[in-house]
Design an enzyme around this catalytic site. Structure first.
Site, PDB file in Angstrom:
ATOM      1  N   GLY A  10       1.027  -1.157   0.093  1.00 30.75           N
ATOM      2  CA  GLY A  10      -0.205   0.082  -0.025  1.00 30.75           C
ATOM      3  C   GLY A  10       0.612   1.971  -0.339  1.00 30.75           C
ATOM      4  N   ASP A  35      -4.383 -13.234   4.488  1.00 34.51           N
ATOM      5  CA  ASP A  35      -4.911 -11.960   5.301  1.00 34.51           C
ATOM      6  C   ASP A  35      -4.930 -11.818   6.792  1.00 34.51           C
ATOM      7  OD1 ASP A  35      -7.441 -11.161   6.404  1.00 34.51           O
ATOM      8  OD2 ASP A  35      -8.399 -10.669   4.500  1.00 34.51           O
ATOM      9  N   TYR A 124     -14.358   3.529  12.791  1.00 34.74           N
ATOM     10  CA  TYR A 124     -13.201   3.667  12.227  1.00 34.74           C
ATOM     11  C   TYR A 124     -11.989   3.328  12.992  1.00 34.74           C
ATOM     12  CZ  TYR A 124      -7.782   4.110  10.801  1.00 34.74           C
ATOM     13  OH  TYR A 124      -7.170   4.341  10.064  1.00 34.74           O
TER      14      TYR A 124
HETATM   15  N1  LIG Z   1      -4.194   7.334   4.863  1.00 35.52           N
HETATM   16  C1  LIG Z   1      -4.684   7.340   6.150  1.00 35.52           C
HETATM   17  O1  LIG Z   1      -5.038   8.579   5.961  1.00 35.52           O
HETATM   18  C2  LIG Z   1      -3.817   6.630   6.761  1.00 35.52           C
HETATM   19  C3  LIG Z   1      -3.509   7.766   8.363  1.00 35.52           C
HETATM   20  C4  LIG Z   1      -3.949   7.708   9.952  1.00 35.52           C
HETATM   21  C5  LIG Z   1      -3.497   5.900   8.951  1.00 35.52           C
HETATM   22  N2  LIG Z   1      -3.862   5.012   8.340  1.00 35.52           N
HETATM   23  C6  LIG Z   1      -3.050   4.131   9.329  1.00 35.52           C
HETATM   24  O2  LIG Z   1      -2.096   3.334   7.745  1.00 35.52           O
HETATM   25  C7  LIG Z   1      -1.808   2.409   7.562  1.00 35.52           C
HETATM   26  C8  LIG Z   1      -1.300   2.687   5.963  1.00 35.52           C
HETATM   27  O3  LIG Z   1      -2.026   3.477   5.417  1.00 35.52           O
HETATM   28  P1  LIG Z   1      -1.706   3.509   3.475  1.00 35.52           P
HETATM   29  O4  LIG Z   1      -2.414   4.977   3.080  1.00 35.52           O
HETATM   30  O5  LIG Z   1      -0.777   2.383   2.869  1.00 35.52           O
HETATM   31  O6  LIG Z   1      -3.361   1.446   3.263  1.00 35.52           O
HETATM   32  P2  LIG Z   1      -3.332   1.579   1.824  1.00 35.52           P
HETATM   33  O7  LIG Z   1      -2.871   1.794   1.066  1.00 35.52           O
HETATM   34  O8  LIG Z   1      -4.751   1.043   1.683  1.00 35.52           O
HETATM   35  O9  LIG Z   1      -2.789  -0.389   2.522  1.00 35.52           O
HETATM   36  C9  LIG Z   1      -3.118  -0.733   3.044  1.00 35.52           C
HETATM   37  C10 LIG Z   1      -3.153  -2.862   2.815  1.00 35.52           C
HETATM   38  O10 LIG Z   1      -2.562  -3.619   3.397  1.00 35.52           O
HETATM   39  C11 LIG Z   1      -3.842  -4.248   2.644  1.00 35.52           C
HETATM   40  N3  LIG Z   1      -4.697  -5.043   3.322  1.00 35.52           N
HETATM   41  C12 LIG Z   1      -5.992  -4.872   3.802  1.00 35.52           C
HETATM   42  N4  LIG Z   1      -6.151  -5.387   4.224  1.00 35.52           N
HETATM   43  C13 LIG Z   1      -6.169  -6.693   4.870  1.00 35.52           C
HETATM   44  C14 LIG Z   1      -5.972  -7.512   4.975  1.00 35.52           C
HETATM   45  N5  LIG Z   1      -7.038  -7.823   5.922  1.00 35.52           N
HETATM   46  N6  LIG Z   1      -5.152  -8.856   5.729  1.00 35.52           N
HETATM   47  C15 LIG Z   1      -3.725  -8.202   4.770  1.00 35.52           C
HETATM   48  N7  LIG Z   1      -3.702  -7.167   3.912  1.00 35.52           N
HETATM   49  C16 LIG Z   1      -4.286  -6.575   4.173  1.00 35.52           C
HETATM   50  C17 LIG Z   1      -4.321  -3.419   2.310  1.00 35.52           C
HETATM   51  O11 LIG Z   1      -3.896  -4.750  -0.144  1.00 35.52           O
HETATM   52  P3  LIG Z   1      -5.535  -4.495  -0.682  1.00 35.52           P
HETATM   53  O12 LIG Z   1      -5.062  -2.953  -1.502  1.00 35.52           O
HETATM   54  O13 LIG Z   1      -5.229  -5.864  -2.069  1.00 35.52           O
HETATM   55  O14 LIG Z   1      -6.272  -4.989  -0.094  1.00 35.52           O
HETATM   56  C18 LIG Z   1      -2.643  -2.674   1.060  1.00 35.52           C
HETATM   57  O15 LIG Z   1      -1.689  -3.441   0.823  1.00 35.52           O
HETATM   58  C19 LIG Z   1      -2.759   1.927   8.158  1.00 35.52           C
HETATM   59  O16 LIG Z   1      -3.172   1.318   9.108  1.00 35.52           O
HETATM   60  C20 LIG Z   1      -3.778   2.550   7.909  1.00 35.52           C
HETATM   61  O17 LIG Z   1      -5.107   2.524   8.968  1.00 35.52           O
HETATM   62  C21 LIG Z   1      -3.965   5.971   7.281  1.00 35.52           C
END
Ligand SMILES: NC(=O)c1ccc[n+]([C@@H]2O[C@H](COP(=O)([O-])OP(=O)(O)OC[C@H]3O[C@@H](n4cnc5c(N)ncnc54)[C@H](OP(=O)(O)O)[C@@H]3O)[C@@H](O)[C@H]2O)c1
Length: 286
Positions: A10, A35, A124
């Site tokens: 991601g 998963d 969330y």
């Molecule tokens: N984005 C924000 O603004 C934000 C803000 C605060 C905190 N965060 C946290 O930061 C972290 C990283 O965020 P990001 O923006 O990098 O998210 P992202 O781009 O959506 O990446 C998340 C990854 O997790 C994988 N994934 C989802 N469900 C899964 C599961 N059940 N088992 C295994 N893999 C799974 C996804 O794969 P697929 O795409 O193939 O499903 C994707 O590769 C997360 O914990 C998020 O909650 C994000």
């Protein structure tokens, strides 16, 4: 070190890979291979790979969908978080859980320190707050790193891009933009967050909660305005108030970092500098 990253393809995972390159061996199983809600499969995978630490960046984080599907939010975020922490504890290595400013109620205009009481206002945030408790309870070496408003060149796969790219694309298309000016947070460049996570692991910091946002704060309107300016674009951009909707959001969820000096780390650079770096280093295709 040999590090497993769940959610490693991601937005943050991509920058973890860039940051660790040449320093550590990174193993990034795809979501389709593993998963995080599959406790047994995950434990077996971790035993086989024998890592030195595990980072869990996997999440179900579309806040609107979390609200309508709380079971999935808790299964992926809270139970998935627990599974990773237990698998790490079983082989005696630290796990890092990536969390969010949305664990907070949003009523502290001056910001939240790491150990401030949580009080999520949406599903969330509640699933992530539960995960934090479960992770720290299950893994004696576990650490939680919170970020907010992540922006990285890969874009979030779960959310379909990131806020900065959405604003720049709309500005380029001449769309008149109205952006909320009453929600304040500390933007987080995923490249900076990735560097911080790797450094926390390298330094073997004590178990607990750490804040990984860039320093300073802004509203989403101010963030959009600065991104558009830095990209050399002009746009019709006006501030607006948050409208009532299906998801409650914290009004002020600024993450304050009070722990870096105590573990020998420099504070994160200001969000404006991180955004400027991000804009200057965007891949030519975007
Ligand atoms: N984005 C924000 O603004 C934000 C803000 C605060 C905190 N965060 C946290 O930061 C972290 C990283 O965020 P990001 O923006 O990098 O998210 P992202 O781009 O959506 O990446 C998340 C990854 O997790 C994988 N994934 C989802 N469900 C899964 C599961 N059940 N088992 C295994 N893999 C799974 C996804 O794969 P697929 O795409 O193939 O499903 C994707 O590769 C997360 O914990 C998020 O909650 C994000």
């Amino acid at each position: 070190m040999r590090l497993i990253v769940f959610g490693g393809w991601g937005q943050l995972g991509t920058d973890l890979a860039a940051t660790a390159a040449g320093r550590h061996e990174l193993i990034r199983p795809r979501h389709s291979e593993l998963d995080v809600s599959d406790a047994d499969g995950l434990a077996a995978y971790v035993r086989d790979q024998a890592p030195d630490a595990i980072i869990n960046a996997a999440a179900f984080h579309k806040v609107e969908l979390c609200e309508t599907d709380p079971a999935r939010a808790f299964t992926v975020n809270a139970i998935g978080g627990l599974n990773v922490a237990r698998a790490a504890a079983a082989i005696g290595v630290p796990s890092v859980f990536i969390s969010t400013d949305y664990v907070f109620r949003g009523d502290a205009s001056g910001g939240y320190v790491e150990d401030a009481p949580v009080g999520p206002v949406n599903v969330y945030g509640a699933s992530k707050a539960a995960a934090e408790t479960l992770v720290l309870g299950a893994d004696p070496q576990g650490i939680v790193v919170r970020g907010s408003g992540l922006f990285g060149h890969a874009g979030s796969s779960g959310k379909g891009g990131n806020f900065v790219e959405t604003m720049l694309a709309k500005a380029r298309a001449g769309v008149a933009l109205q952006v909320v000016d009453d929600q304040r947070f500390a933007p987080t460049a995923t490249r900076d967050l990735a560097e911080r996570i790797i450094e926390l692991i390298e330094r073997r910091v004590p178990t607990g909660i750490y804040h990984g946002a860039n320093s300073g704060s802004c509203s989403w309107y101010e963030f959009a305005r600065r991104a558009i300016e830095l990209a050399g674009l002009s746009a019709s951009l006006t501030p607006r108030a948050t409208e009532p909707g299906p998801v409650r959001r914290p009004a002020a969820s600024i993450l304050l970092d009070t722990k870096s000096p105590g573990v020998g780390m420099a504070p994160a650079r200001p969000w404006e500098d991180a955004l400027s770096w991000y804009i200057d280093n965007r891949p030519p295709t975007s």
